[in-house]
Design a protein around this motif. Structure first.
Motif, short mmCIF file in Angstrom:
data_model
loop_
_atom_site.label_atom_id
_atom_site.label_comp_id
_atom_site.label_asym_id
_atom_site.label_seq_id
_atom_site.Cartn_x
_atom_site.Cartn_y
_atom_site.Cartn_z
N SER A 109 -4.22 -0.92 -1.00
CA SER A 109 -5.07 0.03 -0.27
C SER A 109 -6.12 0.66 -1.16
CB SER A 109 -4.20 1.14 0.36
OG SER A 109 -3.32 0.60 1.31
N LYS A 123 -13.35 -3.32 -2.23
CA LYS A 123 -12.90 -3.94 -0.99
C LYS A 123 -12.79 -5.45 -1.12
CE LYS A 123 -13.46 -3.48 3.98
NZ LYS A 123 -14.24 -2.89 5.09
N TRP A 163 -7.68 2.08 -6.28
CA TRP A 163 -6.76 1.33 -5.42
C TRP A 163 -5.44 2.08 -5.46
CZ3 TRP A 163 -9.19 -2.28 -9.09
CH2 TRP A 163 -10.22 -3.03 -8.50
N GLY A 211 0.84 -1.19 0.00
CA GLY A 211 0.00 0.00 0.00
C GLY A 211 0.88 1.24 0.00
N GLU A 269 -0.99 -6.42 0.83
CA GLU A 269 -1.82 -5.24 1.07
C GLU A 269 -1.93 -4.40 -0.19
OE1 GLU A 269 -2.07 -1.63 4.28
OE2 GLU A 269 -0.14 -1.96 3.31
N THR A 295 -9.39 -6.25 -2.55
CA THR A 295 -8.29 -6.11 -1.60
C THR A 295 -8.33 -7.22 -0.55
OG1 THR A 295 -9.54 -4.60 -0.15
CG2 THR A 295 -8.24 -3.61 -1.90
#
Length: 433
Positions: free
Chosen positions: A389, A374, A400, A68, A387, A377
């Motif tokens: 984000s 979401k 993202w 991220g 990860e 992810t």
């Protein structure tokens, strides 16, 4: 053998050798009943609640690949430094380490500024240090807002009751030289704030010539380079930047909690000539500069430095010095281009259209219509422990954000995050066809 070499040798610990510094095994909780003790103040028995059961269990810290916008994973040498025995915060050995950190900051900033220190705290602490020292009632701050961090700085200024003027660009765009000059003419600010690496919009603000322009209008230039410094070219002195800060947890791949900051002679003079005292004792550069040995005076106690975190950032700086700035800039550019080409092959659209405005350290990619950002992810985390984000501010749910910084900046990690994202999209029902 030089002091630097001896310190490096002493920090070359294996994980096994560090285990002797670990805490003793936790003991099982044997009772949950209340404990009764004599309270001398009231002369009677009183009860205290038992300790929480969770503290008698080992911590859960699975290894994850942090791709991220930060923090980045720490290399073993940084983790090892963080586990070294403590020194006192005024011990001569620790002051020497502080001096080495200061030298490392000057290197990554490319500056000779005397007032170069590490603020105890995350990047927000450095941001607030700059705000509190360089502005006072009667001043005007001009804040460039093209993402989350300009908004955050404007909020800090407003909380001081200082006049805030703003100039805006949409997230994913940068300010032009002409726009900056027009705003300087209009608002006549004391200070201009720009975000160099805007992690929320994944842009890289051009800075060359802006410092000279600001000085033409009797204005100081403050730059936030938390999500860029070390991974892209930075020449603080040559570009006439008056105050610059970054974070430890991005390209330096160190734990958050120590944030490099530097003030030019112009900025230092502004602080020295304040009519009012700096409103924060903790962030007062007059005190911090002394504690960090920047004023030629005997160092005085100011606060208890985060000693282990300073060890760690020292090794993060050493690692970057060994790689060399130019090599680091080249590797970050190569990995960013590899990532961006891979994202486009998957069928995704990058937020920043202009290639020259893209921040190599953080890439924002648009979430396709109908895709649950979401869910993708969560798939990447559950399947690969990677990860990825989501967006911030106006871009929540719309992009993202993928970071490629420091220790994580490798082609293998780029391939891993692309695979995780591609599979996550397919699981969510997305096809580029």
């Amino acid at each position: 053998m030089s002091t630097l070499c001896r310190m490096r040798r002493n920090m070359s610990f294996t994980w096994k050798s560090l285990q002797k510094f670990s805490l003793e095994p936790t003991r099982p909780l044997t009772t949950t009943r209340q404990i009764r003790v004599l309270d001398n103040n009231v002369g009677k028995m009183t009860s205290i609640s038992p300790p929480p059961e969770c503290l008698f269990k080992p911590m859960n810290f699975p290894h994850k690949v942090l791709m991220g916008p930060g923090p980045s994973n720490c290399p073993p040498r940084v983790l090892g430094a963080n586990a070294l025995p403590l020194l006192g915060h005024m011990h001569p050995e620790f002051l020497l380490i502080m001096d080495e950190v200061k030298a490392g900051i000057k290197y990554i900033f490319q500056t000779n500024n005397e007032w170069t220190v590490c603020v105890s705290g995350s990047g927000h602490a450095a941001m607030e240090t700059a705000c509190l020292n360089l502005l006072e009632p009667g001043d005007t701050a001009l804040v460039g807002i093209n993402g989350f961090w300009g908004e955050r700085f404007a909020d800090m200024v407003d909380r001081q009751g200082i006049d805030v003027k703003t100039m805006y660009r949409p997230m994913g765009e940068v300010f032009t030289f002409d726009e900056i000059e027009e705003a300087l003419k209009k608002h006549k600010p004391t200070l201009l704030f720009l975000t160099h690496g805007e992690s929320s919009g994944s842009t890289l603000q051009p800075l060359e010539g802006v410092g000279t322009l600001c000085h033409k209008y009797n204005c100081l230039l403050l730059v936030d380079s938390v999500a860029a410094c070390g991974g892209v070219p930075m020449f603080m002195d040559k570009w006439e930047i008056d105050a610059l800060y970054t974070g430890s947890q991005k390209v330096l791949s160190s734990p958050p909690g120590a944030s490099p900051i530097s003030f030019s002679d112009r900025a230092k003079e502004k602080v020295k000539k304040r009519v009012t005292r700096v409103r924060s004792f903790n962030f007062d550069m007059n005190h911090l500069a002394n504690y960090w040995g920047c004023d030629g005076d005997v160092r005085r106690y100011h606060h208890t430095s985060p000693i282990s975190t300073i060890y760690a950032i020292r090794e993060g700086l050493a690692r970057l010095a060994e790689q060399g700035l130019e090599e680091s800039w080249k590797v970050h550019k190569q990995c960013a281009e590899l990532l961006q080409e891979g994202l486009e092959k998957i069928g995704l659209e990058l937020l920043v259209k202009n290639k020259s405005s893209r921040n190599p350290c953080v890439t924002a990619v648009k979430v396709p219509d109908g895709v649950d950002w979401k869910a993708v992810t969560e798939y990447a985390m559950k399947t690969y422990r990677v990860e990825i984000s989501g967006g911030l501010g106006a871009l929540v749910g719309k992009v993202w954000r993928i970071g490629v910084m420091g220790y994580n900046c490798t082609p293998d990690n780029v391939s891993l995050v692309l695979r995780a994202l591609d599979e996550g999209l397919k699981t969510a029902g997305y096809s580029k066809l």
